[in-house]
Design a protein around this motif. Sequence first.
Motif, PDB file in Angstrom:
ATOM      1  N   LEU B 408       0.835  -1.206   0.000  1.00 42.35           N
ATOM      2  CA  LEU B 408       0.000   0.000   0.000  1.00 42.35           C
ATOM      3  C   LEU B 408       0.868   1.253   0.000  1.00 42.35           C
ATOM      4  CD1 LEU B 408      -2.906  -0.662   2.519  1.00 42.35           C
ATOM      5  CD2 LEU B 408      -3.046  -0.245   0.075  1.00 42.35           C
ATOM      6  N   LEU B 409       1.887   1.207   0.843  1.00 41.22           N
ATOM      7  CA  LEU B 409       2.785   2.352   0.978  1.00 41.22           C
ATOM      8  C   LEU B 409       3.403   2.695  -0.382  1.00 41.22           C
ATOM      9  CD1 LEU B 409       3.929   4.078   3.306  1.00 41.22           C
ATOM     10  CD2 LEU B 409       5.889   2.564   3.323  1.00 41.22           C
ATOM     11  N   ALA B 410       3.873   1.671  -1.076  1.00 42.25           N
ATOM     12  CA  ALA B 410       4.510   1.910  -2.374  1.00 42.25           C
ATOM     13  C   ALA B 410       3.498   2.475  -3.374  1.00 42.25           C
ATOM     14  CB  ALA B 410       5.114   0.614  -2.903  1.00 42.25           C
ATOM     15  N   TRP B 435      -0.374   5.304 -17.932  1.00 37.07           N
ATOM     16  CA  TRP B 435       0.530   4.420 -18.672  1.00 37.07           C
ATOM     17  C   TRP B 435       1.514   3.733 -17.743  1.00 37.07           C
ATOM     18  CZ3 TRP B 435      -1.501   3.043 -22.827  1.00 37.07           C
ATOM     19  CH2 TRP B 435      -2.272   3.932 -23.606  1.00 37.07           C
ATOM     20  N   ALA B 436       1.982   4.496 -16.757  1.00 41.04           N
ATOM     21  CA  ALA B 436       2.894   3.897 -15.771  1.00 41.04           C
ATOM     22  C   ALA B 436       2.189   2.746 -15.061  1.00 41.04           C
ATOM     23  CB  ALA B 436       3.348   4.945 -14.768  1.00 41.04           C
ATOM     24  N   CYS B 437       0.915   2.965 -14.747  1.00 37.64           N
ATOM     25  CA  CYS B 437       0.139   1.969 -14.021  1.00 37.64           C
ATOM     26  C   CYS B 437      -0.026   0.702 -14.863  1.00 37.64           C
ATOM     27  CB  CYS B 437      -1.219   2.579 -13.671  1.00 37.64           C
ATOM     28  SG  CYS B 437      -2.267   1.472 -12.761  1.00 37.64           S
ATOM     29  N   ILE B 470       8.720   3.026  -9.659  1.00 36.26           N
ATOM     30  CA  ILE B 470       9.761   3.542 -10.561  1.00 36.26           C
ATOM     31  C   ILE B 470       9.113   4.331 -11.694  1.00 36.26           C
ATOM     32  CG2 ILE B 470      11.579   2.894 -12.194  1.00 36.26           C
ATOM     33  CD1 ILE B 470      12.115   0.450 -10.405  1.00 36.26           C
ATOM     34  N   GLY B 471       8.052   3.744 -12.271  1.00 35.82           N
ATOM     35  CA  GLY B 471       7.378   4.394 -13.392  1.00 35.82           C
ATOM     36  C   GLY B 471       6.830   5.758 -12.997  1.00 35.82           C
ATOM     37  N   ALA B 472       6.111   5.807 -11.872  1.00 39.13           N
ATOM     38  CA  ALA B 472       5.500   7.061 -11.439  1.00 39.13           C
ATOM     39  C   ALA B 472       6.583   8.100 -11.154  1.00 39.13           C
ATOM     40  CB  ALA B 472       4.640   6.822 -10.211  1.00 39.13           C
ATOM     41  N   THR B 473       7.702   7.642 -10.565  1.00 43.30           N
ATOM     42  CA  THR B 473       8.789   8.573 -10.266  1.00 43.30           C
ATOM     43  C   THR B 473       9.385   9.135 -11.552  1.00 43.30           C
ATOM     44  OG1 THR B 473       9.263   7.226  -8.322  1.00 43.30           O
ATOM     45  CG2 THR B 473      10.928   8.815  -8.955  1.00 43.30           C
ATOM     46  N   LEU B 474       9.550   8.265 -12.558  1.00 40.97           N
ATOM     47  CA  LEU B 474      10.102   8.732 -13.827  1.00 40.97           C
ATOM     48  C   LEU B 474       9.149   9.713 -14.513  1.00 40.97           C
ATOM     49  CD1 LEU B 474      11.822   5.552 -15.288  1.00 40.97           C
ATOM     50  CD2 LEU B 474      12.837   7.498 -14.091  1.00 40.97           C
ATOM     51  N   VAL B 475       7.844   9.393 -14.457  1.00 40.22           N
ATOM     52  CA  VAL B 475       6.858  10.310 -15.032  1.00 40.22           C
ATOM     53  C   VAL B 475       6.971  11.671 -14.343  1.00 40.22           C
ATOM     54  CG1 VAL B 475       4.385  10.796 -15.242  1.00 40.22           C
ATOM     55  CG2 VAL B 475       5.249   8.505 -15.741  1.00 40.22           C
ATOM     56  N   ASP B 476       7.136  11.615 -13.022  1.00 38.81           N
ATOM     57  CA  ASP B 476       7.270  12.843 -12.232  1.00 38.81           C
ATOM     58  C   ASP B 476       8.476  13.663 -12.714  1.00 38.81           C
ATOM     59  OD1 ASP B 476       6.609  14.616 -10.238  1.00 38.81           O
ATOM     60  OD2 ASP B 476       7.826  13.585  -8.718  1.00 38.81           O
ATOM     61  N   VAL B 477       9.609  12.985 -12.879  1.00 36.75           N
ATOM     62  CA  VAL B 477      10.815  13.663 -13.350  1.00 36.75           C
ATOM     63  C   VAL B 477      10.561  14.271 -14.724  1.00 36.75           C
ATOM     64  CG1 VAL B 477      13.218  13.337 -14.072  1.00 36.75           C
ATOM     65  CG2 VAL B 477      12.360  12.156 -12.044  1.00 36.75           C
ATOM     66  N   VAL B 503      13.248   5.394  -5.743  1.00 31.01           N
ATOM     67  CA  VAL B 503      13.691   4.292  -6.604  1.00 31.01           C
ATOM     68  C   VAL B 503      14.383   3.225  -5.749  1.00 31.01           C
ATOM     69  CG1 VAL B 503      15.287   3.671  -8.456  1.00 31.01           C
ATOM     70  CG2 VAL B 503      13.823   5.666  -8.703  1.00 31.01           C
ATOM     71  N   GLY B 504      15.106   3.694  -4.729  1.00 32.08           N
ATOM     72  CA  GLY B 504      15.757   2.764  -3.811  1.00 32.08           C
ATOM     73  C   GLY B 504      14.749   1.846  -3.130  1.00 32.08           C
ATOM     74  N   VAL B 505      13.632   2.425  -2.700  1.00 31.66           N
ATOM     75  CA  VAL B 505      12.586   1.604  -2.081  1.00 31.66           C
ATOM     76  C   VAL B 505      12.125   0.535  -3.071  1.00 31.66           C
ATOM     77  CG1 VAL B 505      10.231   1.613  -1.160  1.00 31.66           C
ATOM     78  CG2 VAL B 505      11.815   3.440  -0.543  1.00 31.66           C
ATOM     79  N   ALA B 506      11.916   0.947  -4.326  1.00 29.25           N
ATOM     80  CA  ALA B 506      11.470  -0.013  -5.344  1.00 29.25           C
ATOM     81  C   ALA B 506      12.512  -1.114  -5.546  1.00 29.25           C
ATOM     82  CB  ALA B 506      11.200   0.715  -6.662  1.00 29.25           C
TER      83      ALA B 506
END
Lengths: 154, 662
Positions: B408-410, B435-437, B470-477, B503-506
Amino acid sequence: MHPQRKKRLTLILFLVVGVGSAVGLLMYSLSQNINLFQTPTQIANGEVPIGRTIRAGGLVVDGSVVRAEEGLGVTFKVTDGVASVPIFYDGILPDLFREGQGIVALGQLDEAGVLQASEVLAKHDENYMPPEVQEALEKAHQAGKANLEAAAGY
Amino acid sequence: MNAEVAMMVPEFGQLALIIALVLAAMQVVIPLVGVQSGREWLMAYARPLAAGQAVFLMVSLLALTYAFVTDDFSVVYVATNSNTQLPTPYKISAVWGAHEGSLLLWVTMLGAWGLAVAWFSRTLPLDMVARVLSIMGMVSVGFILFTVHTSNPFERHLPSAPLEGADLNPLLQDFGLIVHPPTLYMGYVGLSVAFAFALAALMSGRLDAAWARWSRPWTTAAWVFLTLGIALGSWWAYYELGWGGWWFWDPVENASLMPWLVATALMHSLAVTEKRGLFKSWTVLLAIFAFSLSLLGTFLVRSGVLTSVHAFASDPDRGVFILALLGICVGGSLLLYAIKAPTVASVGRYQWVSRESALLVNNLLLLVSAFAILLGTLYPLVHDFMGLGKLSVGAAWFNTMFVPLSVLLALVMGIGSMSRWKSDAFSRLGQELKWACLAAILLGAAVPLLASGEWNWQVVMGMSVSFWLIGATLVDVWKKSRGQLARIPKLGVSFHGMVLAHVGVAISIIGVTMVSNYSLEKAVKIAPGESTELGSYRFEFAEAGHIEGPNYVSDATRFKVWRDDKLMEVLTAEKRRYNASGQIMTEAAIDVSLFRDVYVSMGEELPDGAWGMRLQVKPYMRWVWLGAIFMSIGGLLAVMDKRYRARQHKRAAAPAAKEAVA
């Protein structure tokens, strides 16, 4: 009601219900997942149901360690000074496992009264006695004394 | 140094410790009196006193180290934890190898954090510095008193000192022990700074954005140490205990994970407090919880109340003392909170869909995880204390609690970093993240089919949330740089820190998922010349022999690891017997690579020259710790953000009280 208050109230209700059910679920699942420590005396007295996962421990009885011809299976007995219980384990025993050493095993009792262990723990310190084993020995010692005294007619 | 002076070094250490205690007591009282009476010259004592305390604590620690290096067995602690045969690096690490020394290290680090606060707080208003250092002084007094009173490392065996020491526990004669405890302690103790800032802000009533900004880099720094410390502990247990396990839900591990979870929540809550002026009392409460859990960890580890592989020290008197310290600390700070918090108002509003909400949800998830672990850790103690018998809570329970919460956290993390402050809309988020989803779900579902050809829900879950994050973070960037690569470096150090940490968490979740589901393990009886298969690997028992080390002798077995008839690696596992104590230690042989570890460890010697061997293939093992390294680097970047310092300059120029209770 003031919308701000209403929002706050919803939040509080949400929190109370959430936290309450979380704690309830936690406690329930916890009670399903505990492994009680049982002394060899308790096991010998038939206090432990068959098939339930328990922790059992005591001193490994001298001369009781028997290895299987094939594979890594090993049978040994542990004692608290009064009763002893046979344990079967198929795997690598810990470094400090030896006769006379205090150990704790996790497993289930089978029909034959043998504890089928899935894990055997011995501490990484020769002078260290697992506290459960220490307590079991003391309990058995006291019970033994009480029995003697009763027999002597005190 | 002449011989007589050299002999007295432990006494100098003891003296330095006591001087540090006195300085700490002065550090508590003088600045606080200054604050109460508005006398700046009294407040100004805080910095030099903190520095003095730190210096004397370091002298004390050095004195103990000197006693170890020179084999001064007249010191009880040295005699019980060292030996002339012990290699010098281990003599040094033996300083914190057991109870007394590790406490001395603990207080020295507390002193060092105090020194750091004194040093890097040039731009902080003097009354704030005075309060913060005074509170840190209180913690110091408690723990130095504890060290001197119950656990003095300088106690002597006089007049008849033993000629030889009992040796350091072989388990601890290892590189991991040199680095793991100090790193972890830096984290534990570092949380005292966040705690001191929170209490100082409560006392002054200035619970504002400036406070949150001061507090953030310190909290993040402590968190970085905690992250590294936990990862090092896990790595150490993995290669040193010889089971190939990397997390046991052992109470001592839990003791470090709980403050980590709460500190993670605190870092994020501080962000909200700084940027939006919200969650103020919540943030303070988290700061109190985080440090209290550090103290609880210290109590659990150091009081000997646990049945655990780490329970080296056991002495009930000490337990009572730490429990009292814990009680005073938690009780006192919560009392202050109860008195002062109602006067703190959080200004600003936010909608249900907003970054504030996402961070709040993440805070709650982190706290629930920490609470579940607390429950599972303390339940056996309470049960035993009430005379209901000894029990243990199985790892299965911790997994059922922790894994879904982490998933859930992720999920929320992916949304959180994308969403906007104040108010956002699901429709917008959906538009940007769909798309990330989709990609995350498809890729996640593909993993088990590629890895084993069999469907596995746990793997799909773990991998999907990792890919999602990772995907959501990249979209964010991508969005924040408006699709231009050249802009990415300009997004700010803190932002890059966040990206790396997430990304480290992932990465860690990927590691945990793969290694938990696809590890192969086998315990076999095997004789030299024989071979056995495990997955696509073949283990050939090449030879058995002996090795002589500096302070041990060992039985060794050499294995050739083949894959598809290609020799991958020759591994030599050992079973050591340490000369001084006669203790036996298993030294696993590990072939490390990014995508899998091959792990060979020895069991016992069986008849006919055969050995019981534990053979394992652990895919993606390294990723578990690699993720932690990413998180730490991320945290480090966030600490280094110039923003904290630049704005502090501006603020210091203006009257600090300007932003008083918003």
